[in-house]
Design a protein around this motif. Structure first.
Motif, PDB file in Angstrom:
ATOM      1  N   SER A  58       0.870  -1.172   0.000  1.00 28.68           N
ATOM      2  CA  SER A  58       0.000   0.000   0.000  1.00 28.68           C
ATOM      3  C   SER A  58       0.916   1.235   0.000  1.00 28.68           C
ATOM      4  CB  SER A  58      -0.884  -0.003   1.246  1.00 28.68           C
ATOM      5  OG  SER A  58      -0.087   0.205   2.408  1.00 28.68           O
ATOM      6  N   GLU A  59       0.360   2.403  -0.177  1.00 28.78           N
ATOM      7  CA  GLU A  59       1.161   3.630  -0.164  1.00 28.78           C
ATOM      8  C   GLU A  59       1.852   3.817   1.195  1.00 28.78           C
ATOM      9  OE1 GLU A  59       2.122   5.664  -2.675  1.00 28.78           O
ATOM     10  OE2 GLU A  59       1.102   4.146  -3.888  1.00 28.78           O
ATOM     11  N   ASP A  60       1.123   3.516   2.280  1.00 28.34           N
ATOM     12  CA  ASP A  60       1.686   3.620   3.625  1.00 28.34           C
ATOM     13  C   ASP A  60       2.850   2.642   3.805  1.00 28.34           C
ATOM     14  OD1 ASP A  60       1.763   4.702   6.256  1.00 28.34           O
ATOM     15  OD2 ASP A  60       0.721   2.913   7.004  1.00 28.34           O
ATOM     16  N   GLN A  61       2.703   1.429   3.312  1.00 31.61           N
ATOM     17  CA  GLN A  61       3.763   0.424   3.423  1.00 31.61           C
ATOM     18  C   GLN A  61       4.981   0.810   2.587  1.00 31.61           C
ATOM     19  OE1 GLN A  61       1.370  -2.937   2.271  1.00 31.61           O
ATOM     20  NE2 GLN A  61       1.149  -3.631   4.392  1.00 31.61           N
ATOM     21  N   LYS A  63       5.963   3.858   2.043  1.00 31.46           N
ATOM     22  CA  LYS A  63       6.619   4.915   2.825  1.00 31.46           C
ATOM     23  C   LYS A  63       7.440   4.297   3.954  1.00 31.46           C
ATOM     24  CE  LYS A  63       5.599   8.933   5.660  1.00 31.46           C
ATOM     25  NZ  LYS A  63       4.577   9.684   6.362  1.00 31.46           N
ATOM     26  N   ILE A  64       6.868   3.325   4.628  1.00 32.67           N
ATOM     27  CA  ILE A  64       7.577   2.645   5.718  1.00 32.67           C
ATOM     28  C   ILE A  64       8.807   1.939   5.168  1.00 32.67           C
ATOM     29  CG2 ILE A  64       7.421   0.783   7.424  1.00 32.67           C
ATOM     30  CD1 ILE A  64       4.376   1.535   7.575  1.00 32.67           C
ATOM     31  N   GLN A 151       9.301   3.028  12.044  1.00 34.90           N
ATOM     32  CA  GLN A 151       8.218   2.833  13.008  1.00 34.90           C
ATOM     33  C   GLN A 151       8.158   1.368  13.438  1.00 34.90           C
ATOM     34  OE1 GLN A 151       4.883   4.247  10.787  1.00 34.90           O
ATOM     35  NE2 GLN A 151       5.443   6.391  11.051  1.00 34.90           N
ATOM     36  N   LYS A 154       5.030  -0.780  12.857  1.00 32.35           N
ATOM     37  CA  LYS A 154       4.717  -1.103  11.461  1.00 32.35           C
ATOM     38  C   LYS A 154       5.690  -2.133  10.880  1.00 32.35           C
ATOM     39  CE  LYS A 154       1.609   2.248  10.899  1.00 32.35           C
ATOM     40  NZ  LYS A 154       0.315   2.177  10.334  1.00 32.35           N
TER      41      LYS A 154
END
Length: 181
Positions: A58-61, A63-64, A151, A154
């Protein structure tokens, strides 16, 4: 003649002070001191080197994942001939994990392998993860993950997603093969 003598003494005092400030119980020093020893395997890689094209992030993943900069791994293989050296080196590695500058995140055992995970940085934005995995049958591995504002909460989700796609299966097999030989 006196000014030269004072300069030499002053220079020596500064050199002694700088050498005495070296943090012997840091993971960086342990890696540097052991990376060229024949009983150790050293691997350094950036996350960019992993082929994650099969992973549906996903976009969040994403970034992580991009918050991780570099991974260093140092492995010591135990044999019949080096069991005492293994114990001594493992003791040094454990002492590093007890250094006050590292915060213990978790310690557990899984499938006979002891794990210690420590962090450096703030609780919600970590700059460094340290992992020590050890077993008296195979040896131990130190893994240092460097990044910027990683993080911890995450990380598990990300590792699970990558494992599910078996990205590490082929690309990190070298460490496991080394320990099993």
């Amino acid at each position: 003649m006196k000014p030269i003598f004072k300069t030499i003494v002053f220079t020596l005092l500064i050199a002694v002070a700088l050498v005495s400030c070296k943090d012997e119980s840091s993971i960086e020093n342990y890696f540097v001191d052991h990376q060229d020893k024949p009983e150790f395997l050293t691997i350094d890689f950036a996350p960019d080197m992993l082929d994650i094209s099969e992973v549906d992030f996903s976009e969040d993943q994403k970034k992580i994942y991009k918050s991780y900069d570099k991974v260093n791994a140092l492995a010591f293989k135990v044999t019949e001939n080096n069991k005492e050296e293994y114990k001594a080196e493992l003791k040094k590695a454990i002492a590093i994990f007890k250094n006050d500058k590292y915060e213990e995140l978790i310690e557990f055992t899984d499938s006979g392998i002891n794990f210690r995970v420590n962090t450096l940085g703030e609780a919600d934005t970590v700059d460094e993860f340290l992992v020590l995995a050890s077993t008296s049958e195979l040896g131990f591995a130190l893994i240092r993950v460097l990044g910027d504002d990683m993080q911890p909460e995450k990380l598990y989700e990300l590792i699970f997603k990558i494992q599910k796609t078996d990205v590490y299966g082929n690309q990190l097999q070298k460490v496991m093969d080394y320990l099993k030989e």
